[in-house]
Design a protein around this motif. Structure first.
Motif, PDB file in Angstrom:
ATOM      1  N   ASP A 171       0.671  -1.159   0.139  1.00  0.00           N
ATOM      2  CA  ASP A 171      -0.020  -0.192   0.005  1.00  0.00           C
ATOM      3  C   ASP A 171       0.913   1.182  -0.188  1.00  0.00           C
ATOM      4  N   LEU A 172       1.912   1.026   0.702  1.00  0.00           N
ATOM      5  CA  LEU A 172       2.913   2.424   0.776  1.00  0.00           C
ATOM      6  C   LEU A 172       3.321   2.904  -0.404  1.00  0.00           C
ATOM      7  N   ALA A 175       0.468   4.319  -2.380  1.00  0.00           N
ATOM      8  CA  ALA A 175      -0.253   5.346  -2.081  1.00  0.00           C
ATOM      9  C   ALA A 175       1.132   6.427  -2.677  1.00  0.00           C
ATOM     10  N   LEU A 194      12.553   2.940   4.763  1.00  0.00           N
ATOM     11  CA  LEU A 194      12.090   2.062   5.745  1.00  0.00           C
ATOM     12  C   LEU A 194      12.942   0.676   5.495  1.00  0.00           C
ATOM     13  N   VAL A 278       5.663  -1.092  13.612  1.00  0.00           N
ATOM     14  CA  VAL A 278       5.098   0.251  13.144  1.00  0.00           C
ATOM     15  C   VAL A 278       3.873  -0.203  12.015  1.00  0.00           C
ATOM     16  N   GLY A 280       1.855   0.479   9.020  1.00  0.00           N
ATOM     17  CA  GLY A 280       1.480   1.400   7.960  1.00  0.00           C
ATOM     18  C   GLY A 280       0.438   2.278   8.087  1.00  0.00           C
TER      19      GLY A 280
END
Lengths: 280, 352
Positions: A171-172, A175, A194, A278, A280
């Motif tokens: 998704d990151l 996006a 990341l 963490v 997302g």
């Protein structure tokens, strides 16, 4: 409550004792390395297993640094290890990203082949590798070592990197691409930051592996000026005697880069272990 | 702001057809909701509009321009992901301004726009935080803020509320409705929750098995479902459907009861929403049954009635109904609210 408090110190002591025992067990060889490196030659056999020599000396270090080729071995090793670590990590990151994100024809075959390469005993392929390296005229060069080490480390490093990329939600990137990035921009601005822990871990792993590799270095390097540190270490073994003191001093010095490297990347390693927390 | 057209869109993975024959014309400023059970292809359709998934066949146009081969970054569409997809290593402000950063807009413009969006979303105090220091609702807002600052031609939402708890979901639902009113932008919203669909949509697209079942306003779908699937998917509790036999002038129910109905030729199933069944004394209704379970919601009472040969029927009445579990009751069906379905499950047109 009080019952818990009462058993606590005992439990703590037991834990501490267990940890201490483990630490002592794991670190004893290192201690022995250090101990012998500061023991004067005449005392090595005389004192036998005493925990600390009656006179400590830095003579061994002095001779290693100023009267031997050690510094040149050391520099060669640094070149080879850093070169291998950089090349391997670069290739592995690229390949790991591709395996993690793309579906392409032959993907499964490539992965299977990479696994297969990990199954051969090194001894089986030493002769062919020697032949190949000799044929391209790279014997006695650091380049040959960097290339062979990279070839051997890339499969495992790729799997390592792939697992790090798998841990980053798709998704990151999507996006980022919706936000106007090209795939490469998304990789550079979102995925790469990341992946730093993963890159650090891979760098560290490959660096240490290359730093302590002996077999190939022994086969491919015979000239003094191209020797890496583990090969150079063997020059302390002569036909009739072993210069233990100098050998151990060299060993102590050889630990330094590895330690420095791990101090440098350890915060990334720790991050890497917790990065799953963490979301997302 | 833009008009989006999907013409005979299809999606195949190899031989597997995920979507087919999707024809939609989404007007400028419309709020369109794609709804359907999981695996119906609604998210795939959204991702095809976004450009994240290639379109196998058909044409997708924005304002008349074919977009099939245009990469996501050039479509000028913003998307809010189910997982929010906030960049974990950037603070809230940078997350929201990332698209402008990529476009190379200068720092002060970026800061102004981000501040304005943060203010409308109530995030002003949080702009320097990292996403991991935010609650679910705040992350949701940041994700929306990221879309708003772009001022895109269309907004896409992929089940944006499904990770929130019930209370927050209602709150964010209102917020999205307000956002749409304020921006007047074209929005496409994917959900499996029919309440979200009913409350937000100008028009709803019901998908099942990769095919569009019906497109219409929420009330159209509620009052005139095109087939059994839509009838039972829209509305809560679910519509009761049971088999009937038609003799041309009346419907014969499983238990032999007759219901005069002038235009019921070909009907094989009868649908009636729980709220369209009246409760009467035992023997007074068309159907007799035993109240099996009684749910009292305060505002409504849900009865689960065992109607013998007809099976279980759900009845929903406003207020608190004095029915006890195990009690025999009679049920009246309101003829004007009945739905008839043929053998293929398609709704029969009714003159009433």
């Amino acid at each position: 409550m009080s019952a818990i408090r009462q058993t606590h110190p005992l439990l703590k002591a037991a834990k501490a004792a267990a940890l201490f025992f483990y630490l002592a067990f794991a670190l004893f060889p290192l201690y022995w390395l250090l101990k012998i490196s500061v023991t004067p030659d005449r005392l090595i056999y005389a004192e036998g297993t005493a925990l600390w020599p009656e006179t400590a000396t830095l003579d061994n270090f002095r001779r290693i640094l100023f009267q031997s080729d050690f510094l040149s071995y050391f520099a060669n090793s640094v070149t080879v290890s850093l070169g291998t670590a950089a090349a391997t990590t670069l290739i592995a990151a690229g390949a790991g990203y591709a395996f993690s994100r793309f579906d392409f024809g032959g993907k499964k075959i490539v992965i299977a082949l990479m696994l297969v390469t990990q199954m051969f005993p090194l001894l089986m392929i030493i002769a062919p590798i020697y032949k190949i390296v000799a044929a391209v005229g790279l014997l006695n060069s650091l380049t040959s070592l960097i290339i062979t080490y990279t070839a051997f480390n890339v499969p495992f490093a790729t799997f390592l990197m792939q697992s790090f990329f798998d841990g980053i939600p798709k998704d990151l990137e999507e996006a980022a691409m919706m936000d106007g990035c090209t795939r490469f921009q998304a990789l550079r601005k979102v995925i790469l930051p990341l992946t730093l822990p993963g890159l650090g871990a891979t760098l560290g792993f490959v660096f240490t592996a290359a730093w302590s590799e002996l077999l190939f270095a022994l086969m491919l390097i015979s000239k003094n000026e191209a020797m890496t540190f583990p090969v150079g270490l063997l020059t302390f073994v002569s036909k009739f005697s072993v210069d233990w003191g100098q050998m151990m001093a060299a060993g102590v010095l050889a630990l330094i880069p590895s330690c420095l490297f791990f101090i440098f990347i350890q915060r990334y390693l720790v991050q890497g272990l917790t990065s799953g927390a963490v979301k997302g | 702001m833009a008009r989006l057209e999907l013409k005979n869109i299809a999606k195949r993975y190899g031989a597997v057809e995920v979507l087919s024959e999707v024809d939609l014309d989404i007007a400028d400023g419309e709020f369109l909701v794609l709804v359907g059970p999981s695996g119906c292809g609604k998210s795939t359709l959204l991702r095809m509009i976004a450009g994240l998934e290639p379109i196998t066949a058909g044409d997708f146009l924005i304002d008349g321009v074919r977009m099939n081969d245009v990469p996501p970054r050039s479509r000028d569409i913003a998307m809010v992901f189910q997982s929010y997809a906030l960049y974990p290593h950037m603070d809230v402000a940078r997350n929201m301004g990332f698209s402008m950063e990529i476009r190379g807009e200068d720092r002060s413009t970026r800061a102004d726009k981000v501040a304005a969006a943060a203010k409308t979303l109530g995030l002003s105090a949080l702009t320097e935080r990292l996403p991991r220091a935010l609650s679910g609702g705040q992350r949701q807002r940041v994700a929306m803020g990221r879309a708003i600052v772009r001022d895109p031609r269309a907004f896409l939402f992929d089940e944006p509320l499904s990770n929130l708890d019930a209370a927050l979901r209602v709150e964010m639902r209102l917020e999205i409705a307000r956002l749409h009113q304020r921006l007047g932008a074209t929005m496409i919203y994917v959900t499996h929750d029919q309440v979200e669909a009913m409350t937000l949509a100008d028009r709803i697209v019901v998908l099942n098995g990769g095919k569009v079942q019906q497109v219409g306003t929420p009330l159209e779908l509620y009052e005139r479902p095109a087939n059994r699937f839509v009838a039972q998917f829209i509305g809560s509790p679910t519509m009761n459907v049971f088999p009937v036999v038609s003799d041309g002038a009346a419907l014969v129910l499983g238990d032999g009861a007759r219901l005069a109905m002038p235009d019921c030729d070909g009907a094989t199933a009868l649908g009636v929403r729980p709220e369209h069944i009246d409760v009467a004394a035992a023997g007074d209704g068309l159907i007799d049954g035993t109240a099996d379970v009684v749910e009292r919601l305060g505002s409504d009472t849900n009865l689960y009635v065992n109607a013998g040969d007809l099976g279980m029927l759900t009845v929903r009445r406003a207020g608190n109904l004095p029915v006890r579990p195990g009690e025999r009751i009679g049920l009246h069906l309101r003829p004007e609210n009945l739905h008839l379905f043929d053998k293929a499950g398609l709704a029969l047109a009714r003159r009433a």
